[in-house]
Write a protein that holds these residues in place. Structure first.
Motif, short mmCIF file in Angstrom:
data_model
loop_
_atom_site.label_atom_id
_atom_site.label_comp_id
_atom_site.label_asym_id
_atom_site.label_seq_id
_atom_site.Cartn_x
_atom_site.Cartn_y
_atom_site.Cartn_z
N ALA A 56 -6.55 4.93 2.27
CA ALA A 56 -7.38 4.45 1.17
C ALA A 56 -6.59 4.35 -0.13
N ALA A 57 -5.57 5.19 -0.28
CA ALA A 57 -4.73 5.13 -1.48
C ALA A 57 -3.94 3.83 -1.55
N GLN A 58 -3.84 3.11 -0.43
CA GLN A 58 -3.09 1.86 -0.38
C GLN A 58 -4.00 0.64 -0.46
N SER A 59 -5.28 0.84 -0.74
CA SER A 59 -6.24 -0.27 -0.74
C SER A 59 -5.85 -1.36 -1.72
N HIS A 60 -6.12 -2.59 -1.33
CA HIS A 60 -5.96 -3.74 -2.23
C HIS A 60 -6.92 -4.83 -1.77
N ILE A 89 -4.65 -11.88 7.38
CA ILE A 89 -6.06 -11.55 7.56
C ILE A 89 -6.39 -10.27 6.80
N GLY A 90 -7.64 -10.11 6.37
CA GLY A 90 -8.08 -8.85 5.77
C GLY A 90 -8.27 -7.79 6.84
N LEU A 91 -8.10 -6.53 6.46
CA LEU A 91 -8.15 -5.44 7.44
C LEU A 91 -8.87 -4.23 6.87
N THR A 92 -9.84 -3.70 7.63
CA THR A 92 -10.41 -2.38 7.40
C THR A 92 -9.92 -1.48 8.52
N ASN A 133 -8.54 -2.07 3.23
CA ASN A 133 -9.29 -0.86 2.86
C ASN A 133 -9.42 0.02 4.10
N ALA A 134 -10.04 1.17 3.94
CA ALA A 134 -10.14 2.12 5.05
C ALA A 134 -11.52 2.75 5.10
N GLY A 135 -11.93 3.11 6.29
CA GLY A 135 -13.13 3.91 6.52
C GLY A 135 -12.77 4.98 7.52
N VAL A 136 -13.76 5.47 8.25
CA VAL A 136 -13.52 6.46 9.31
C VAL A 136 -14.37 6.08 10.51
N ALA A 137 -14.03 6.69 11.66
CA ALA A 137 -14.79 6.41 12.87
C ALA A 137 -14.84 7.64 13.76
N VAL A 138 -15.88 7.69 14.57
CA VAL A 138 -16.02 8.66 15.65
C VAL A 138 -15.96 7.86 16.94
N HIS A 139 -15.07 8.24 17.85
CA HIS A 139 -14.96 7.41 19.05
C HIS A 139 -16.30 7.27 19.74
N ALA A 193 1.80 -0.02 11.43
CA ALA A 193 2.09 -1.21 12.25
C ALA A 193 0.94 -2.20 12.18
N LEU A 194 -0.29 -1.70 12.24
CA LEU A 194 -1.46 -2.58 12.15
C LEU A 194 -1.59 -3.20 10.76
N LYS A 195 -1.33 -2.41 9.74
CA LYS A 195 -1.40 -2.92 8.37
C LYS A 195 -0.35 -4.01 8.15
#
Length: 470
Positions: A202-206, A161-164, A210-216, A151-153
């Motif tokens: 990450a497999a959908q990056s263009h 807009i670009g999105l990480t 793109n994607a990263g990770v987070a710790v709350h 939904a966010l993507k």
């Protein structure tokens, strides 16, 4: 000629009378983007070629909004009353959870699309989404476990807009609370779940995703889980984000549970490296700032949200003196403009220290407060988004902002004071055009297809708040 009406093109040739290159304004700048939406040529001192499109004003690079919780846009402005004896971050959080527990993936897409168009109008061309709203309200996974992520993507693609996207490790309610509260059940994701989500995204990056990770936060993740995620992400190119030391209660609880302050604990555990983005980092001591500097990590400051929540003020002079990268984010989205974030980053320090222009550094050849903060946010924001290059430079994504010099806040302002006026003069509507990856997403101050987006957002807000009030 003015900026083109066709927003579909990526490759193109543009010419700006003035543009922000290498930390300063330069004249007669040719900008050429390739078919992949990246800058192939950025060259100053070039007369306008006949085949280039002449831009209608001075040009800045787009800025990264390095910290966002998109769903919280539906709560902005709705927690500004106090019905009881006290109100602080923790009581605000309990009320915010009512929104988090009510929204569907379709709601999140509508809210985020509306927000992301606002962010474009506010001068952001990329956003880092700190995404912990994962499951159904009862904690059960959606049929598609990544429904909220998708939904966010989709919202970012609709807005332009670009999105990480940063799936978040979130597994407990506090240092002494090994399980989540009932109203936190839909946030649950362990280290392996975060990594699976990252791999799928990450497999959908263009060019614009793109994607990263987070710790709350350290209170929301057990030490073994933080280390597990760090191990899984050891070879990852993307960023690692973490809420840290936002509240004094968090610092005190961390000291009680571990014997160390939050950033002190991260450093002692050998977790920090240049990918780590420490969000808020409000309550620090000099030794922690030094540890962050040595590790090459960075901080993400969210001045408007930190003020709204009563978090406190970060040690801006300490971060600046240590040379730590400082990105900015709008977090809960009580404001959606980078000029206001930078203004309050400086104004908070002026109120605290009763001095002016604290971020300026004339001894370093940086006497302009706005320019120094802007350049820091520009450089650190690109890193926070996991971008190898950012700004008006070859190889970076072809993002830019065209300044409307007829804006009321800018009329008559000398060219070398444009950034000063953008940040410290009255708020205005300064972005005439906005480009992301070589495509126009705002033209003549208007985003693409805003009316249906606003209507969908209004429908969600009506349903959320028709019978309930924060």
């Amino acid at each position: 000629m003015s900026a083109p009406a066709n927003s579909a093109n990526r490759a193109g040739r543009w010419w700006a009378p003035h543009a922000w290159l290498d930390g300063r304004w330069q004249d007669d700048v040719l900008l050429v983007s390739d078919s992949g939406g990246r800058w192939a040529t950025v060259q100053a001192g070039v007369p306008c070629p006949p085949d280039a499109q002449k831009l209608a004003g001075p040009v800045l690079p787009g800025l990264v909004n390095a910290h966002s919780h998109a769903f919280q846009r539906a709560f902005a402005g709705l927690s500004e009353r106090r019905e009881h004896a006290g109100d602080d971050f923790w009581s605000w959080r309990d009320r915010m959870y009512r929104v988090a527990g009510a929204v569907t993936p379709d709601d999140v897409q509508a809210i985020a699309t509306h927000l992301y168009r606002e962010l474009l109008a506010g001068g952001y061309t990329h956003v880092c989404e700190f995404h912990y709203l994962q499951h159904q309200p009862d904690g059960a996974p959606h049929a598609d476990p990544l429904a909220m992520s998708h939904a966010l993507k989709a919202a970012a693609e609709d807005a332009g807009i670009g999105l990480t996207l940063l799936p978040v490790l979130y597994e407990r309610a506090g240092f002494a609370q090994p399980a989540l509260r009932q109203d936190q059940r839909r946030f649950h994701l362990d280290a392996d779940g975060v990594w699976r989500a990252h791999q799928a995204l990450a497999a959908q990056s263009h060019a614009t995703f793109n994607a990263g990770v987070a710790v709350h936060s350290l209170r929301a993740a057990a030490p073994a889980s933080v280390h597990r995620l760090a191990q899984l992400a050891r070879g990852m190119d993307g960023p690692v984000h973490l809420h840290v030391a936002e509240q004094t209660a968090e610092v005190e609880d961390c000291l009680s549970a571990t014997g160390r302050r939050p950033i002190e604990w991260l450093a002692a555990e050998g977790l920090l490296d240049p990918r780590w983005q420490l969000v808020h980092a409000t309550h620090t001591v000099p030794a922690e700032i030094d540890a962050v500097a040595r590790a090459g990590s960075a901080a993400v400051i969210c001045p408007s949200t930190e003020a709204n929540l009563g978090d406190g003020l970060a040690d801006l002079p300490g971060w600046l003196d240590a040379g730590v990268g400082l990105a900015i984010g709008s977090d809960s989205h009580v404001t959606r403009s980078w000029t206001e974030e930078l203004r309050w980053m400086e104004y908070g320090q002026r109120l605290l220290h009763r001095k002016r222009n604290l971020a300026a550094a004339p001894d370093l050849g940086q006497p302009a407060t706005a320019a120094r903060l802007w350049q820091l946010a520009l450089d650190a924001g690109g890193r926070a988004a996991g971008q190898a290059a950012w700004g008006l430079r070859v190889g970076a994504r072809a993002d830019l902002l065209v300044i409307d010099t007829a804006d009321a806040a800018l009329v008559g302002v000398p060219g070398d004071h444009r950034l000063d006026a953008l940040v410290f003069s009255s708020p205005g509507w300064p972005w005439r055009e906005v480009m992301v990856a070589g495509r126009w997403v705002v033209q003549a101050h208007r985003a693409r297809s805003t009316d249906p987006t606003a209507a969908r957002f209004a429908d969600v807000m009506d349903r959320l708040w028709r019978t309930d009030r924060p």
